[in-house]
Design a protein around this motif. Structure first.
Motif, PDB file in Angstrom:
ATOM      1  N   ALA A 167       0.830  -1.204   0.000  1.00 35.54           N
ATOM      2  CA  ALA A 167       0.000   0.000   0.000  1.00 35.54           C
ATOM      3  C   ALA A 167       0.864   1.253   0.000  1.00 35.54           C
ATOM      4  CB  ALA A 167      -0.935  -0.008   1.214  1.00 35.54           C
ATOM      5  N   ASP A 168       1.909   1.245   0.817  1.00 42.40           N
ATOM      6  CA  ASP A 168       2.809   2.405   0.863  1.00 42.40           C
ATOM      7  C   ASP A 168       3.479   2.622  -0.484  1.00 42.40           C
ATOM      8  OD1 ASP A 168       2.157   2.757   3.492  1.00 42.40           O
ATOM      9  OD2 ASP A 168       3.969   1.799   4.295  1.00 42.40           O
ATOM     10  N   PHE A 171       1.011   4.247  -2.843  1.00 41.99           N
ATOM     11  CA  PHE A 171       0.850   5.680  -2.579  1.00 41.99           C
ATOM     12  C   PHE A 171       2.044   6.473  -3.128  1.00 41.99           C
ATOM     13  CE2 PHE A 171      -1.960   4.391   1.133  1.00 41.99           C
ATOM     14  CZ  PHE A 171      -3.121   4.754   0.479  1.00 41.99           C
ATOM     15  N   GLU A 172       3.235   5.898  -2.999  1.00 45.60           N
ATOM     16  CA  GLU A 172       4.427   6.573  -3.526  1.00 45.60           C
ATOM     17  C   GLU A 172       4.343   6.720  -5.044  1.00 45.60           C
ATOM     18  OE1 GLU A 172       7.729   4.286  -2.246  1.00 45.60           O
ATOM     19  OE2 GLU A 172       7.449   4.740  -0.112  1.00 45.60           O
ATOM     20  N   LEU A 174       1.613   6.799  -6.814  1.00 49.92           N
ATOM     21  CA  LEU A 174       0.568   7.784  -7.112  1.00 49.92           C
ATOM     22  C   LEU A 174       1.094   9.211  -6.935  1.00 49.92           C
ATOM     23  CD1 LEU A 174      -2.596   6.171  -5.474  1.00 49.92           C
ATOM     24  CD2 LEU A 174      -2.209   6.591  -7.914  1.00 49.92           C
ATOM     25  N   ARG A 175       1.874   9.427  -5.876  1.00 54.01           N
ATOM     26  CA  ARG A 175       2.438  10.760  -5.661  1.00 54.01           C
ATOM     27  C   ARG A 175       3.375  11.153  -6.798  1.00 54.01           C
ATOM     28  NH1 ARG A 175       2.841   9.190  -0.116  1.00 54.01           N
ATOM     29  NH2 ARG A 175       5.029   8.628  -0.420  1.00 54.01           N
ATOM     30  N   ARG A 178       1.333  12.019  -9.836  1.00 53.54           N
ATOM     31  CA  ARG A 178       0.713  13.337  -9.690  1.00 53.54           C
ATOM     32  C   ARG A 178       1.720  14.452  -9.969  1.00 53.54           C
ATOM     33  NH1 ARG A 178      -3.032  14.238  -4.627  1.00 53.54           N
ATOM     34  NH2 ARG A 178      -4.287  12.849  -5.943  1.00 53.54           N
ATOM     35  N   ASP A 200      11.955  10.380  -5.183  1.00 52.99           N
ATOM     36  CA  ASP A 200      11.316   9.171  -4.663  1.00 52.99           C
ATOM     37  C   ASP A 200      12.303   8.023  -4.526  1.00 52.99           C
ATOM     38  OD1 ASP A 200       8.848  10.196  -4.251  1.00 52.99           O
ATOM     39  OD2 ASP A 200       7.972   9.508  -6.121  1.00 52.99           O
TER      40      ASP A 200
END
Length: 207
Positions: A167-168, A171-172, A174-175, A178, A200
């Protein structure tokens, strides 16, 4: 002088038929492939400067680990047949399955697990193969390990399990996506995107 008839004993010799070429004992059907596999393995070991299947290289890497890392299933098979110890650990406490998961090739992963390697083994940092796959975003490897019985209920020293790590990682990603989407078009946007990816990557290494 009387003549006595001599009794002559004749030893009867039973002729032995000559063995035909078709009746001669032949080597097993798989003898030649096995010899070829052994020769190929010997050449591979020599090419990678391994004296034998049990030797270790830099960082404690064994021939089996290296073959697994390269996703070379035929070599993994040949090494196991030659007696390579699948439970051997490198200097970080990782075994051959860890390297197979890094490669992501399903065949060596399956072969090692079928051979009996411990699927939930944790290395010196208390990280399992499933956690490693999750943290690196290897969803296909996660799915394979889970289908083969890997436990998702084990925890890393930071308190996260494999699903938390996945999950983490999501999210990374996705960031990052974005940031790339918000970047301006053209050379400036490309540079901004590269900077975001680099940031990242640095965060991953630091973690």
């Amino acid at each position: 002088m009387s003549l006595h008839a001599e009794t002559v004993h004749v030893t009867r010799v039973t002729p032995v038929p000559r063995e035909s070429a078709s009746c001669r004992a032949s080597p097993p059907a798989d003898a030649h492939p096995r010899q070829s596999a052994s020769a190929a393995l010997a050449a591979w070991l020599s090419g990678h400067e391994f004296p034998d299947v049990h030797s270790r290289g830099i960082g404690g890497v064994t021939p089996l680990m290296l073959a697994a890392l390269h996703g070379e299933d035929s070599l993994v098979d040949a090494l196991l047949d030659a007696g390579a110890r699948f439970g051997a650990l490198d200097d970080e406490g990782n075994h051959a399955l860890w390297y197979a998961c890094l490669a992501g090739a399903p065949a060596p992963i399956l072969r090692l697990i079928e051979a009996g390697i411990e699927i939930d083994h944790a290395n010196d940092h208390d990280i399992t193969c499933l956690m490693q796959a999750a943290a690196s975003g290897r969803v296909e490897v996660m799915h394979l390990l889970l289908s083969l019985g890997a436990s998702e209920g084990l925890y890393a020293p930071d308190g996260r399990d494999a699903l938390d790590m996945a999950a983490d990682r999501g999210f990374e990603l996705l960031r990052t996506a974005r940031r790339l989407g918000d970047a301006k078009p053209g050379a400036q946007g490309i540079e901004a995107g590269r900077a975001a990816i680099a940031a990242d990557a640095f965060t991953d290494k630091a973690a």
